[in-house]
Design a protein around this motif. Structure first.
Motif, PDB file in Angstrom:
ATOM      1  N   ASP A  16      25.466  29.673  48.588  1.00 21.97           N
ATOM      2  CA  ASP A  16      25.315  30.793  49.459  1.00 21.97           C
ATOM      3  C   ASP A  16      25.858  30.181  50.776  1.00 21.97           C
ATOM      4  OD1 ASP A  16      23.555  32.375  47.836  1.00 21.97           O
ATOM      5  OD2 ASP A  16      21.909  31.592  48.454  1.00 21.97           O
ATOM      6  N   GLY A  17      26.495  31.086  51.742  1.00 24.08           N
ATOM      7  CA  GLY A  17      27.196  30.771  52.859  1.00 24.08           C
ATOM      8  C   GLY A  17      28.772  30.501  52.632  1.00 24.08           C
ATOM      9  N   TRP A  18      29.201  30.362  51.397  1.00 23.14           N
ATOM     10  CA  TRP A  18      30.640  30.152  51.228  1.00 23.14           C
ATOM     11  C   TRP A  18      31.315  31.740  51.084  1.00 23.14           C
ATOM     12  CZ3 TRP A  18      32.637  25.678  47.756  1.00 23.14           C
ATOM     13  CH2 TRP A  18      31.820  24.572  48.046  1.00 23.14           C
ATOM     14  N   GLN A  19      32.325  31.621  52.130  1.00 23.90           N
ATOM     15  CA  GLN A  19      33.136  32.986  51.709  1.00 23.90           C
ATOM     16  C   GLN A  19      34.275  32.899  50.871  1.00 23.90           C
ATOM     17  OE1 GLN A  19      34.577  34.361  55.759  1.00 23.90           O
ATOM     18  NE2 GLN A  19      33.380  32.878  56.648  1.00 23.90           N
ATOM     19  N   VAL A  20      34.231  34.101  50.168  1.00 19.42           N
ATOM     20  CA  VAL A  20      35.300  34.242  49.200  1.00 19.42           C
ATOM     21  C   VAL A  20      36.083  35.535  49.016  1.00 19.42           C
ATOM     22  CG1 VAL A  20      35.240  34.634  46.461  1.00 19.42           C
ATOM     23  CG2 VAL A  20      33.450  33.156  47.323  1.00 19.42           C
ATOM     24  N   ALA A  21      37.505  35.280  48.834  1.00 19.03           N
ATOM     25  CA  ALA A  21      38.383  36.535  48.667  1.00 19.03           C
ATOM     26  C   ALA A  21      38.793  36.123  47.188  1.00 19.03           C
ATOM     27  CB  ALA A  21      39.397  36.115  49.694  1.00 19.03           C
ATOM     28  N   ASP A  22      38.720  37.192  46.563  1.00 19.51           N
ATOM     29  CA  ASP A  22      39.008  37.017  45.035  1.00 19.51           C
ATOM     30  C   ASP A  22      39.511  38.492  44.585  1.00 19.51           C
ATOM     31  OD1 ASP A  22      36.775  38.409  45.046  1.00 19.51           O
ATOM     32  OD2 ASP A  22      36.455  38.009  42.842  1.00 19.51           O
ATOM     33  N   LYS A  23      40.138  38.265  43.272  1.00 17.62           N
ATOM     34  CA  LYS A  23      40.664  39.110  42.501  1.00 17.62           C
ATOM     35  C   LYS A  23      40.389  39.070  40.992  1.00 17.62           C
ATOM     36  CE  LYS A  23      42.236  43.307  41.472  1.00 17.62           C
ATOM     37  NZ  LYS A  23      41.152  43.258  40.458  1.00 17.62           N
ATOM     38  N   THR A  24      39.720  39.880  40.494  1.00 16.11           N
ATOM     39  CA  THR A  24      39.440  39.846  38.876  1.00 16.11           C
ATOM     40  C   THR A  24      40.517  40.308  37.939  1.00 16.11           C
ATOM     41  OG1 THR A  24      37.995  41.640  39.000  1.00 16.11           O
ATOM     42  CG2 THR A  24      37.002  39.855  39.682  1.00 16.11           C
ATOM     43  N   GLY A  25      40.150  40.322  36.842  1.00 12.73           N
ATOM     44  CA  GLY A  25      40.984  40.802  35.695  1.00 12.73           C
ATOM     45  C   GLY A  25      40.371  40.814  34.559  1.00 12.73           C
ATOM     46  N   THR A  26      40.740  41.949  33.566  1.00 10.90           N
ATOM     47  CA  THR A  26      40.101  42.002  32.337  1.00 10.90           C
ATOM     48  C   THR A  26      41.189  42.467  31.533  1.00 10.90           C
ATOM     49  OG1 THR A  26      38.006  42.535  33.044  1.00 10.90           O
ATOM     50  CG2 THR A  26      38.223  43.104  30.946  1.00 10.90           C
ATOM     51  N   ALA A  27      41.223  42.048  29.989  1.00 12.17           N
ATOM     52  CA  ALA A  27      42.208  42.713  29.211  1.00 12.17           C
ATOM     53  C   ALA A  27      41.598  42.417  27.651  1.00 12.17           C
ATOM     54  CB  ALA A  27      43.385  41.697  29.397  1.00 12.17           C
ATOM     55  N   ASP A  28      42.517  42.666  26.675  1.00 12.21           N
ATOM     56  CA  ASP A  28      42.072  42.401  25.420  1.00 12.21           C
ATOM     57  C   ASP A  28      41.823  40.970  25.075  1.00 12.21           C
ATOM     58  OD1 ASP A  28      42.616  45.095  24.893  1.00 12.21           O
ATOM     59  OD2 ASP A  28      44.398  44.681  23.690  1.00 12.21           O
ATOM     60  N   TYR A  29      41.334  40.743  24.027  1.00 14.55           N
ATOM     61  CA  TYR A  29      40.913  39.406  23.607  1.00 14.55           C
ATOM     62  C   TYR A  29      39.987  38.636  24.565  1.00 14.55           C
ATOM     63  CZ  TYR A  29      44.193  39.524  19.733  1.00 14.55           C
ATOM     64  OH  TYR A  29      44.793  39.901  18.529  1.00 14.55           O
ATOM     65  N   ALA A  30      38.858  39.677  25.102  1.00 16.71           N
ATOM     66  CA  ALA A  30      37.888  39.121  25.864  1.00 16.71           C
ATOM     67  C   ALA A  30      38.581  38.417  27.072  1.00 16.71           C
ATOM     68  CB  ALA A  30      36.969  38.203  25.267  1.00 16.71           C
TER      69      ALA A  30
END
Length: 297
Positions: free
Chosen positions: A235-249
């Motif tokens: 808690d308290g840590w800042q995050v700038a992220d981007k996710t991704g999802t594709a075949d084969y889990a």
């Protein structure tokens, strides 16, 4: 929800993003523009995580203040999926295009998973709204509209080459780029290369502070990553992220993480499973992240 150009909610969001550079300079430590020397740290037991989740895991993390790094399968190839949207957006921002320019969204443009762009067939969207839809909501049509702005996969390849990345293969647009398979190098990267690209985009000097603030602000406001890297940091840590999802889990998350009163950590966690229809488990990414921050406190 993205509002069309002229809506007061959108104007407030735009103002907040464009002023983030000043706030960031006060809230986060200065970051070296050149990599600090790498230092050896105790590596977490990522093999145990792979066994527990029946998955293949790739991790690269670097503490930009100390140069300490963690690498596991860091030079193996993984499908990058929607994480590319960070760099496609960065390529547009680097060009200096007018972010208020209106972009037409045609019904023929729509592809699966487009929760924002599908609402703007009649009104169109500003270029900034397109970037916002892609980064905050992972809207796939918005991803393709960004590709169209920079000349398709070839344009992104050229921009990555400009930043020194000759590892990543960019071949297709959404949603075809998510049609992956073991051994297929199309639309793949490595954790090490992707982390270096992310560091350059979010912490480097190529974009300039205002454009960088737009990119980072949208990533910090992401709606898709709550159970991934964000779930693995204290808690308290800042995050700038981007996710991704594709075949084969395939399940990925890449982020810049700001611990309180410290230089940021750049982290890429990429994963997949050997069966095409296998289900991804966000806990793998969260637990891998927790293991990283445990040894990079």
């Amino acid at each position: 929800m993205i509002d069309p150009e002229g809506d007061p909610v959108f104007r407030r969001l735009s103002l907040a993003l464009l002023t983030l550079a000043a706030l960031t300079s006060c809230a986060t430590p200065a970051t070296p523009t050149t990599p600090a020397p790498a230092a050896t740290v105790t590596q977490p037991d990522f093999a145990a995580l792979e066994k527990t989740f029946g998955a293949r895991l790739g991790v690269y993390a670097i503490d930009t203040g100390t140069g300490r790094e963690i690498a596991y399968h860091a030079d193996d190839r993984f499908a990058y999926a929607s994480t590319h949207k960070v760099f496609t957006a960065a390529a547009i921002l680097h060009r200096g295009d007018d972010l208020h320019r209106m972009i037409t969204v045609r019904s023929s443009d729509l592809v699966p998973y487009s929760p924002i762009t599908e609402k703007h067939l009649d009104t169109g969207m500003s270029l900034q709204s397109v970037l916002d839809a892609a980064l905050r909501y992972s809207d796939n049509t918005a991803g393709n509209l960004m590709f169209r702005e920079i000349g398709g996969p070839e344009g992104l390849t050229a921009d990555l080459h400009r930043s020194g990345d000759t590892v990543t293969h960019v071949d297709r647009i959404e949603p075809a780029l998510n049609d992956t398979a073991p051994g297929d190098i199309r639309d793949t990267t490595t954790p090490r290369a992707w982390a270096a690209d992310l560091r350059a985009a979010v912490l480097g000097s190529a974009l300039g502070p205002d454009r960088q603030a737009v990119l980072t602000g949208m990533m910090r406001a992401s709606t898709t990553g709550g159970n991934l890297i964000r779930a693995g940091v204290p808690d308290g840590w800042q995050v700038a992220d981007k996710t991704g999802t594709a075949d084969y889990a395939t399940r990925n998350d890449i982020a810049v993480v700001w611990p309180p009163n410290r230089a940021p950590i750049v982290l890429a966690v990429l994963s997949d499973r050997p069966q095409k229809d296998a289900k991804a488990d966000d806990k793998l990414i969260a637990q891998a992240t927790a293991a990283v921050v445990k040894v990079l406190p």
